[in-house]
Design a protein around this motif. Structure first.
Motif, PDB file in Angstrom:
ATOM      1  N   ALA A 117      -3.979 -47.741  73.775  1.00 34.79           N
ATOM      2  CA  ALA A 117      -3.825 -48.196  72.391  1.00 34.79           C
ATOM      3  C   ALA A 117      -3.653 -49.716  72.377  1.00 34.79           C
ATOM      4  CB  ALA A 117      -2.615 -47.524  71.756  1.00 34.79           C
ATOM      5  N   LEU A 130      -1.483 -52.437  67.565  1.00 32.26           N
ATOM      6  CA  LEU A 130      -1.202 -51.145  66.931  1.00 32.26           C
ATOM      7  C   LEU A 130       0.184 -50.649  67.353  1.00 32.26           C
ATOM      8  CD1 LEU A 130      -2.095 -48.590  65.332  1.00 32.26           C
ATOM      9  CD2 LEU A 130      -3.027 -47.716  67.489  1.00 32.26           C
ATOM     10  N   ARG A 131       0.446 -50.763  68.628  1.00 32.56           N
ATOM     11  CA  ARG A 131       1.745 -50.334  69.144  1.00 32.56           C
ATOM     12  C   ARG A 131       2.873 -51.108  68.449  1.00 32.56           C
ATOM     13  NH1 ARG A 131       3.583 -47.664  73.696  1.00 32.56           N
ATOM     14  NH2 ARG A 131       1.444 -47.340  74.398  1.00 32.56           N
ATOM     15  N   ARG A 187       2.801 -52.601  65.585  1.00 34.45           N
ATOM     16  CA  ARG A 187       2.880 -52.265  64.156  1.00 34.45           C
ATOM     17  C   ARG A 187       3.667 -50.966  63.948  1.00 34.45           C
ATOM     18  NH1 ARG A 187      -2.520 -52.800  63.052  1.00 34.45           N
ATOM     19  NH2 ARG A 187      -2.957 -50.609  62.649  1.00 34.45           N
ATOM     20  N   ILE A 188       3.340 -49.960  64.728  1.00 36.75           N
ATOM     21  CA  ILE A 188       4.023 -48.674  64.563  1.00 36.75           C
ATOM     22  C   ILE A 188       5.486 -48.793  64.975  1.00 36.75           C
ATOM     23  CG2 ILE A 188       4.092 -46.270  65.315  1.00 36.75           C
ATOM     24  CD1 ILE A 188       1.059 -46.410  65.657  1.00 36.75           C
ATOM     25  N   ILE A 214       7.344 -50.264  62.100  1.00 36.24           N
ATOM     26  CA  ILE A 214       7.577 -49.337  60.984  1.00 36.24           C
ATOM     27  C   ILE A 214       8.669 -48.332  61.333  1.00 36.24           C
ATOM     28  CG2 ILE A 214       6.575 -47.473  59.613  1.00 36.24           C
ATOM     29  CD1 ILE A 214       3.845 -48.898  59.996  1.00 36.24           C
ATOM     30  N   THR A 215       8.560 -47.738  62.510  1.00 37.13           N
ATOM     31  CA  THR A 215       9.477 -46.645  62.829  1.00 37.13           C
ATOM     32  C   THR A 215      10.882 -47.146  63.165  1.00 37.13           C
ATOM     33  OG1 THR A 215       8.616 -46.632  65.078  1.00 37.13           O
ATOM     34  CG2 THR A 215       7.729 -45.007  63.561  1.00 37.13           C
ATOM     35  N   LEU A 267       7.663 -45.209  71.721  1.00 37.69           N
ATOM     36  CA  LEU A 267       6.428 -44.593  71.245  1.00 37.69           C
ATOM     37  C   LEU A 267       5.688 -43.798  72.324  1.00 37.69           C
ATOM     38  CD1 LEU A 267       5.030 -47.393  68.925  1.00 37.69           C
ATOM     39  CD2 LEU A 267       6.456 -45.432  68.354  1.00 37.69           C
ATOM     40  N   LEU A 278       1.543 -42.506  72.774  1.00 40.51           N
ATOM     41  CA  LEU A 278       0.728 -43.288  71.838  1.00 40.51           C
ATOM     42  C   LEU A 278      -0.696 -43.484  72.363  1.00 40.51           C
ATOM     43  CD1 LEU A 278       0.582 -44.909  69.199  1.00 40.51           C
ATOM     44  CD2 LEU A 278       1.237 -46.932  70.498  1.00 40.51           C
ATOM     45  N   TYR A 316      -4.037 -42.244  70.521  1.00 40.81           N
ATOM     46  CA  TYR A 316      -5.077 -43.218  70.198  1.00 40.81           C
ATOM     47  C   TYR A 316      -6.437 -42.771  70.742  1.00 40.81           C
ATOM     48  CZ  TYR A 316      -7.827 -47.518  70.535  1.00 40.81           C
ATOM     49  OH  TYR A 316      -8.835 -48.444  70.460  1.00 40.81           O
ATOM     50  N   GLU A 338      -7.086 -46.395  64.234  1.00 41.56           N
ATOM     51  CA  GLU A 338      -5.754 -47.006  64.189  1.00 41.56           C
ATOM     52  C   GLU A 338      -4.967 -46.520  62.974  1.00 41.56           C
ATOM     53  OE1 GLU A 338      -5.392 -51.138  64.981  1.00 41.56           O
ATOM     54  OE2 GLU A 338      -6.812 -51.096  66.647  1.00 41.56           O
ATOM     55  N   ASP A 339      -5.647 -46.396  61.845  1.00 43.20           N
ATOM     56  CA  ASP A 339      -4.989 -45.854  60.642  1.00 43.20           C
ATOM     57  C   ASP A 339      -4.462 -44.447  60.897  1.00 43.20           C
ATOM     58  OD1 ASP A 339      -5.480 -48.063  59.216  1.00 43.20           O
ATOM     59  OD2 ASP A 339      -7.005 -47.191  57.886  1.00 43.20           O
ATOM     60  N   VAL A 387      -3.716 -42.965  63.706  1.00 34.47           N
ATOM     61  CA  VAL A 387      -2.573 -42.933  64.630  1.00 34.47           C
ATOM     62  C   VAL A 387      -1.310 -43.413  63.921  1.00 34.47           C
ATOM     63  CG1 VAL A 387      -1.619 -43.929  66.732  1.00 34.47           C
ATOM     64  CG2 VAL A 387      -4.005 -43.217  66.665  1.00 34.47           C
ATOM     65  N   GLN A 388      -1.455 -44.452  63.160  1.00 34.70           N
ATOM     66  CA  GLN A 388      -0.277 -44.988  62.461  1.00 34.70           C
ATOM     67  C   GLN A 388       0.294 -43.955  61.490  1.00 34.70           C
ATOM     68  OE1 GLN A 388      -0.600 -49.004  60.989  1.00 34.70           O
ATOM     69  NE2 GLN A 388       0.808 -48.591  59.304  1.00 34.70           N
ATOM     70  N   GLU A 389      -0.573 -43.347  60.702  1.00 31.45           N
ATOM     71  CA  GLU A 389      -0.113 -42.318  59.760  1.00 31.45           C
ATOM     72  C   GLU A 389       0.576 -41.182  60.498  1.00 31.45           C
ATOM     73  OE1 GLU A 389      -3.137 -40.659  57.117  1.00 31.45           O
ATOM     74  OE2 GLU A 389      -3.986 -42.674  56.963  1.00 31.45           O
ATOM     75  N   TYR A 434       2.073 -41.147  63.405  1.00 32.36           N
ATOM     76  CA  TYR A 434       3.378 -41.514  63.972  1.00 32.36           C
ATOM     77  C   TYR A 434       4.436 -41.674  62.896  1.00 32.36           C
ATOM     78  CZ  TYR A 434       2.502 -41.552  68.858  1.00 32.36           C
ATOM     79  OH  TYR A 434       2.259 -41.117  70.129  1.00 32.36           O
ATOM     80  N   VAL A 435       4.055 -42.266  61.810  1.00 30.48           N
ATOM     81  CA  VAL A 435       5.034 -42.435  60.739  1.00 30.48           C
ATOM     82  C   VAL A 435       5.451 -41.062  60.215  1.00 30.48           C
ATOM     83  CG1 VAL A 435       5.377 -43.306  58.401  1.00 30.48           C
ATOM     84  CG2 VAL A 435       4.275 -44.735  60.127  1.00 30.48           C
ATOM     85  N   ARG A 436       4.481 -40.184  60.093  1.00 32.12           N
ATOM     86  CA  ARG A 436       4.786 -38.831  59.644  1.00 32.12           C
ATOM     87  C   ARG A 436       5.675 -38.109  60.660  1.00 32.12           C
ATOM     88  NH1 ARG A 436       0.670 -34.931  56.784  1.00 32.12           N
ATOM     89  NH2 ARG A 436       0.933 -36.694  55.430  1.00 32.12           N
ATOM     90  N   TRP A 478       7.630 -39.311  62.751  1.00 32.08           N
ATOM     91  CA  TRP A 478       8.933 -39.955  62.806  1.00 32.08           C
ATOM     92  C   TRP A 478       9.898 -39.425  61.769  1.00 32.08           C
ATOM     93  CZ3 TRP A 478      10.313 -42.632  66.815  1.00 32.08           C
ATOM     94  CH2 TRP A 478      11.496 -43.343  66.764  1.00 32.08           C
ATOM     95  N   GLN A 528      -4.410 -34.369  60.562  1.00 37.52           N
ATOM     96  CA  GLN A 528      -4.589 -35.473  59.634  1.00 37.52           C
ATOM     97  C   GLN A 528      -6.076 -35.819  59.504  1.00 37.52           C
ATOM     98  OE1 GLN A 528      -1.319 -36.877  59.205  1.00 37.52           O
ATOM     99  NE2 GLN A 528      -1.603 -38.996  58.664  1.00 37.52           N
TER     100      GLN A 528
END
Ligand SMILES: [Zn+2]
Lengths: 257, 172
Positions: free
Chosen positions: A59, A63-64, A66-67, A70-71, B2, B5, B9, B23-24, B26-28, B30-32, B34, B56
């Motif tokens: 990854a 990206l790493r 960014r996540i 957020i988390t 993480l 990850l 990815y 990337e979108d 993966v981000q969604e 992970y946030v979900r 979490w 997803q």
């Protein structure tokens, strides 16, 4: 092992998925069969090539970062902070016959001691309306749901289907109540769903007996070494009926393992 | 930090086939994830996370492809099966030896496979996940995982062979 049998097992053997006995029998056949040896060689060589060719790499660092941002910045967000739901979310929730809370909706602030926990459980029920989240193991068969839950928990929750009584088991999932894992059995009630949370009774206070917030109802009870909560937007009386079924079932099964 | 990850990815890259979309996704995911779990560590969490990524992707793909009108995979699979029948004997042995120097061709052929074939291939060949984990991620029985994986490998091998011939690399 026959050649035709062995043929069917070449890939499973290359994937290291044959049971020890079957693997030994397959190897014995390999000794005698150049055809199977050649095939196995091809499959294994292709696996090595694919492992390289299909690897898009790690990854990206951005990206790493960014996540991680957020988390770590937001603890598990509550309903009030949830962003506007995307269209597919609304659609799926509507299909499931679930009341949709607009973003920014929040439950009334509670003064009682149980307030936080009631809020947590109701939030859990509501956010579980996300597709792919409400039910992680979809099955009306308790022999599927129970092992799935057992494998993921350090306790074995009682799981029963009450389809005959009007509460069909739809599946199960895991969730957290006050930072501890709980099993959730999801039951259908006409077009609505009822989440039944269960976890071993700890040292804490017993579950709140009942609460109502904005059309959602919750009832809780402690029985058989477990704390139970049922949450839904169906009538409180219907939750009580489900509770009776669960309690009766528990009594019927006590004494058995 | 993480966990899994990179694995998430890689799966997202092959599902979405586009860097930004992946990337979108993966981000969604992970946030979900979490929101519901305090820890994502441990090997147990890997299939679970991968499942969130793929669910997803599929729910997004379905809503984009005409509000739920997308053909179910059984239809896609039947079509793929027919194509495979035309190309080769699907129950016959895998004899196409792929070569490392065909990497670009392999990736191109992979990109043209149905979603559910790309999915099992990346989970198995790149992530080295066991059949039972594949079953958990994809939500189908192990027997289906095995036949799907086998079909996917044969179809990929066959397409690479054809493309290689067309590109004048000569026969295998
Ligand atoms: Zn043989």
């Amino acid at each position: 092992m026959e050649h035709s049998e062995a043929q069917k097992r070449v890939e499973a053997y290359a994937d290291n998925e044959l049971a020890p006995g079957a693997a030994t029998a397959f190897e014995a056949h390999l000794e005698t069969c150049a055809d199977c040896r050649e095939q196995l060689g091809t499959v294994m060589a292709n696996r090595r090539v694919l492992a390289d060719a299909l690897d898009p790499g790690a990854a990206p660092a951005a990206l790493r970062a960014r996540i991680a941002g957020i988390t770590s910045a937001s603890a598990r967000p509550n309903l009030a902070h949830r962003r506007a739901a995307p269209a597919w979310w609304l659609q799926a929730a509507a299909l499931a016959g679930v009341a949709i809370l607009s973003s920014g909706a929040t439950f009334a602030v509670l003064g009682r001691q149980d307030g936080g926990r009631v809020q947590t459980l109701m939030d859990a029920h509501v956010r579980a309306q996300d597709p792919g989240k409400a039910i992680e193991v979809v099955s009306s068969d308790r022999h599927t749901v129970k092992p799935w839950l057992d494998a993921r928990l350090d306790f074995a929750p009682p799981v029963t289907d009450f389809a005959a009584q009007g509460f069909p088991l739809l599946g199960g999932r895991l969730d957290y109540v006050e930072g501890r894992r709980a099993a959730v059995m999801v039951y259908g009630r006409r077009k609505h769903t009822v989440d039944v949370f269960v976890r071993p009774s700890g040292d804490g206070p017993p579950p709140p007996r009942s609460a109502d917030r904005r059309g959602y109802h919750l009832i809780g009870w402690r029985k058989g070494g477990f704390d139970w909560w049922a949450v839904s937007d169906v009538d409180a009386d219907e939750l009580k009926a489900l509770r009776q079924l669960i309690e009766k079932d528990g009594a019927d099964h006590s004494g058995r393992s | 930090m993480l966990p899994h990850l990179d694995a998430a990815y890689r799966l997202a890259r092959w599902l979405a086939r586009d860097e930004a979309d992946a990337e979108d996704l993966v981000q969604e995911a992970y946030v979900r994830a979490w929101r519901f779990f305090e820890t994502l560590r441990g090997e147990d969490a890997k299939p679970w996370l991968m499942r969130i990524v793929r669910n997803q992707w599929f729910s997004r793909a379905r809503s984009e492809a005409g509000r739920g009108k997308m053909a179910p995979f059984e239809a896609v699979e039947a079509e793929a099966e027919a194509a495979l029948q035309a190309e080769m004997d699907p129950d016959g042995p895998e004899r196409r030896l792929m070569r490392l120097e065909d990497q670009a061709l392999i990736r191109k052929a992979m990109a043209d496979l149905p979603d559910e074939f790309r999915e099992v291939l990346v989970l198995r060949e790149v992530e080295d996940m066991a059949y039972r984990d594949l079953a958990e991620v994809t939500g189908v029985p192990i027997g289906t995982v095995m036949s799907r994986l086998s079909r996917a490998r044969k179809m990929l091998g066959e397409r690479v062979r054809r493309m290689s011939e067309e590109a004048g690399h000569g026969a295998f």
